[in-house]
Design a protein around this motif. Structure first.
Motif, short mmCIF file in Angstrom:
data_model
loop_
_atom_site.label_atom_id
_atom_site.label_comp_id
_atom_site.label_asym_id
_atom_site.label_seq_id
_atom_site.Cartn_x
_atom_site.Cartn_y
_atom_site.Cartn_z
N ILE A 240 -9.73 -1.86 2.03
CA ILE A 240 -8.41 -1.71 2.03
C ILE A 240 -8.20 -0.25 1.00
O ILE A 240 -8.41 -0.22 -0.16
CB ILE A 240 -7.55 -2.71 1.48
N TYR A 241 -7.82 0.62 1.78
CA TYR A 241 -7.50 1.85 1.19
C TYR A 241 -6.27 2.09 0.73
O TYR A 241 -5.19 1.80 1.27
CB TYR A 241 -7.86 2.98 2.19
N GLU A 242 -6.15 2.08 -0.65
CA GLU A 242 -4.75 1.80 -1.37
C GLU A 242 -4.58 3.53 -1.58
O GLU A 242 -4.74 4.17 -2.36
CB GLU A 242 -4.80 1.25 -2.75
N GLY A 243 -3.25 3.75 -1.00
CA GLY A 243 -2.50 4.94 -1.30
C GLY A 243 -1.74 5.09 -2.38
O GLY A 243 -1.28 3.90 -2.87
N THR A 244 -1.47 6.34 -2.96
CA THR A 244 -0.67 6.41 -3.86
C THR A 244 0.52 7.56 -3.55
O THR A 244 0.60 8.29 -2.76
CB THR A 244 -1.44 7.01 -5.50
N GLN A 245 1.78 7.51 -4.17
CA GLN A 245 3.00 8.23 -3.78
C GLN A 245 3.37 7.97 -2.35
O GLN A 245 2.82 6.92 -1.76
CB GLN A 245 2.71 9.60 -4.20
N GLY A 246 4.04 8.65 -2.11
CA GLY A 246 4.64 8.76 -0.33
C GLY A 246 4.45 9.67 0.37
O GLY A 246 4.07 10.82 -0.35
N LEU A 247 4.62 9.78 1.68
CA LEU A 247 4.20 10.65 2.72
C LEU A 247 5.11 12.15 2.23
O LEU A 247 4.58 13.27 2.68
CB LEU A 247 4.74 10.22 3.99
N ASN B 113 -2.86 15.03 -1.31
CA ASN B 113 -2.37 14.62 0.10
C ASN B 113 -2.32 13.24 -0.11
O ASN B 113 -2.97 12.52 -0.81
CB ASN B 113 -3.43 14.87 1.13
N THR B 114 -1.20 12.72 0.69
CA THR B 114 -0.75 11.39 0.57
C THR B 114 -0.63 10.41 1.78
O THR B 114 -0.24 9.40 1.92
CB THR B 114 0.80 11.03 -0.13
N GLY B 115 -1.28 11.06 2.74
CA GLY B 115 -1.21 10.58 4.29
C GLY B 115 -2.69 10.34 4.31
O GLY B 115 -3.72 9.65 3.87
N LEU B 116 -3.16 10.58 5.77
CA LEU B 116 -4.53 10.14 6.32
C LEU B 116 -5.69 11.03 6.28
O LEU B 116 -6.68 11.03 6.69
CB LEU B 116 -4.26 9.52 7.72
N GLN B 117 -5.25 12.28 5.59
CA GLN B 117 -5.97 13.38 5.73
C GLN B 117 -7.40 13.39 5.16
O GLN B 117 -8.44 13.75 5.72
CB GLN B 117 -5.36 14.63 4.78
N TYR B 118 -7.38 12.56 4.29
CA TYR B 118 -8.84 12.46 3.43
C TYR B 118 -9.87 11.34 3.92
O TYR B 118 -11.06 11.34 3.43
CB TYR B 118 -8.86 12.01 1.89
N LEU B 119 -9.38 10.87 4.96
CA LEU B 119 -10.03 9.91 5.60
C LEU B 119 -10.78 10.40 6.81
O LEU B 119 -10.11 11.15 7.60
CB LEU B 119 -9.25 8.56 6.14
N LYS C 99 -8.16 -1.11 6.57
CA LYS C 99 -6.92 -1.29 6.46
C LYS C 99 -6.34 -0.30 5.50
O LYS C 99 -6.96 -0.08 4.40
CB LYS C 99 -6.17 -2.75 5.89
N ILE C 100 -5.40 0.46 5.85
CA ILE C 100 -4.93 1.60 4.84
C ILE C 100 -3.33 1.21 4.69
O ILE C 100 -2.31 1.17 5.34
CB ILE C 100 -5.24 3.02 5.54
N VAL C 101 -3.14 1.50 3.38
CA VAL C 101 -1.62 1.20 2.79
C VAL C 101 -1.12 2.52 2.41
O VAL C 101 -1.39 3.34 1.34
CB VAL C 101 -1.84 0.21 1.74
N LEU C 102 -0.07 3.03 3.04
CA LEU C 102 0.49 4.32 2.59
C LEU C 102 2.15 4.07 2.31
O LEU C 102 2.77 3.33 2.69
CB LEU C 102 0.54 5.23 3.74
N GLY C 103 2.51 5.02 1.38
CA GLY C 103 4.13 5.07 1.09
C GLY C 103 4.68 5.80 2.08
O GLY C 103 4.26 7.02 2.39
N LEU D 224 -12.61 -5.05 -0.51
CA LEU D 224 -12.79 -4.07 -1.50
C LEU D 224 -11.69 -2.92 -1.33
O LEU D 224 -11.16 -2.55 -0.21
CB LEU D 224 -14.00 -3.27 -1.30
N VAL D 225 -11.02 -2.57 -2.62
CA VAL D 225 -9.88 -1.85 -2.77
C VAL D 225 -10.75 -0.46 -2.82
O VAL D 225 -11.34 -0.22 -3.87
CB VAL D 225 -9.01 -1.98 -3.68
N VAL D 226 -10.19 0.55 -2.20
CA VAL D 226 -10.70 1.95 -2.41
C VAL D 226 -9.50 2.93 -2.60
O VAL D 226 -8.69 2.91 -1.88
CB VAL D 226 -11.49 2.66 -1.17
#
Length: 366
Positions: free
Chosen positions: A197-204, A220-226, A4-8, A35-37
């Motif tokens: 659970i991948y925890e993003g920071t900031q917003g798109l 990057n704040t989206g899905l680019q690193y995954l 699960k991935i959480v993005l702003g 686990l939070v990543v």
């Protein structure tokens, strides 16, 4: 393995911390091991969570730490050992003893922070004053360090990089924190957990390449690193408030007289680097612009969900005020289901499978 991935969705401050904690609590209740990543950003995060009567603003640690969920850093995220120790002391004073693995995080030093806070271009573009941008630029120049490196070499290389004399106060503070974090962390393997659970920071719209330049963050704040495998079958939770927020230089949300957006739970207030926290009516054109810039419709194997926070704002006002197709629309508030439907109907791409709505009064103690 569940991913699960959480993005702003926009400019940050949308409720990512609340979403991460919610997902971890649900996983724990289902008998899963979450686990939070942290895979992007650094200590400029400010994710507020209230759990079991304990409130904390998470900066370096995962937002489910109050539930006992461990935090793992990827090598695409940044750490400041001094910030980690400061936050760790606050958590311990609240009776919380986190489990963490920062071993691959990119190191931020006091020399990076000092440069960041005094560089005119950085101050003009916007900064949280945490040294994230400076340390990332330095790291990309070939001077990239992690907890596996020698702290003396790190400090010497960083001082040399910025062309400044060594500062004993900086060196002592960093070395003490660096050694403490390295000695107290627990090496974590993602394979030991069944819910990541991948925890993003900031917003798109703060993305270093896809955001509203130049007022963006360093990463990057989206899905680019995954990876493709990590995204395959993953659920992506796009966090958003029912109104717009902006902290720092750049876009200013549109305000409407009489529309009360003052939430007493707000943790973001004025600071010397970002200025006053700005709010305004929600803008679906802006939301669709963010999704378009990140080409979310191209992620065919991902299940997108909206995580909508601050529903109590609409309940208090009695109506929902928003911009759509450059028109200001005001509609009476008739419940959460109605608001979720408005959001789903207004998102052009990607397809949204479901919405989750949250009131802060449900989550934060009054």
């Amino acid at each position: 393995m569940n991913r699960k991935i959480v993005l702003g969705s926009l400019f940050g401050d949308e409720g990512k911390g609340v979403c991460v904690n919610y997902l971890c609590k649900k996983a724990l209740n289902d008998g899963s091991r979450p686990l939070v990543v942290r895979f992007t950003g650094g200590p400029q995060a400010a994710h507020t969570v209230d759990e079991g009567g304990i409130r904390h603003i998470f900066s370096s640690f995962g937002s489910a730490t109050l539930l006992g969920v461990p935090t793992l850093y990827r090598n695409t995220a940044l750490i400041d050992p001094v910030c980690i120790v400061n936050e760790l002391n606050v958590l311990k004073n609240k009776g919380i003893n986190p489990v963490y693995d920062f071993s691959t995080g990119i190191i931020i030093t006091p020399y990076d922070v000092d440069f960041n806070r005094n560089d005119k271009k950085t101050l003009s573009d916007g900064t949280c004053g945490k040294g994230v941008w400076a340390s990332l630029v330095r790291s990309r120049s070939g001077k990239c360090f992690t907890l596996s490196d020698n702290p003396e070499i790190i400090l010497a290389e960083c001082a040399s990089y910025y062309g400044v004399e060594r500062c004993k106060e900086f060196d002592d503070m960093f070395t003490k924190a660096f050694n403490f974090v390295r000695q107290t962390q627990t090496i974590i393997s993602e394979n030991d957990y069944d819910t990541i659970i991948y925890e993003g920071t900031q917003g798109l719209l703060l993305d270093a390449q896809l955001g509203f330049l130049p007022n963006v963050t360093a990463t990057n704040t989206g899905l680019q690193y995954l990876t493709t495998d990590e995204l395959n079958g993953a659920e992506v939770y796009l966090a958003t408030r029912t109104y717009l927020t902006r902290h720092g230089n750049g876009y200013t949300p549109q305000q409407v007289d009489g529309y009360n957006l003052a939430d007493k739970s707000e943790s973001n207030v004025y600071n010397g680097y970002q200025g006053t926290f700005k709010t305004g009516v929600f803008d679906f054109d802006l939301l669709n612009e963010a999704f378009s810039r990140h080409s979310l419709n191209d992620y065919q194997t991902v299940d997108f969900k909206l995580f909508i926070t601050h529903l109590d704002t609409l309940e208090r006002n009695g109506y929902f005020c928003y911009l759509k197709d450059k028109q200001l629309i005001k509609t009476a508030y008739e419940g959460d289901e109605q608001i979720c439907q408005i959001f789903k109907d207004s998102v052009l791409k990607p397809n949204i499978s479901s919405c989750i709505s949250f009131r802060l009064t449900d989550y934060f103690a009054n």
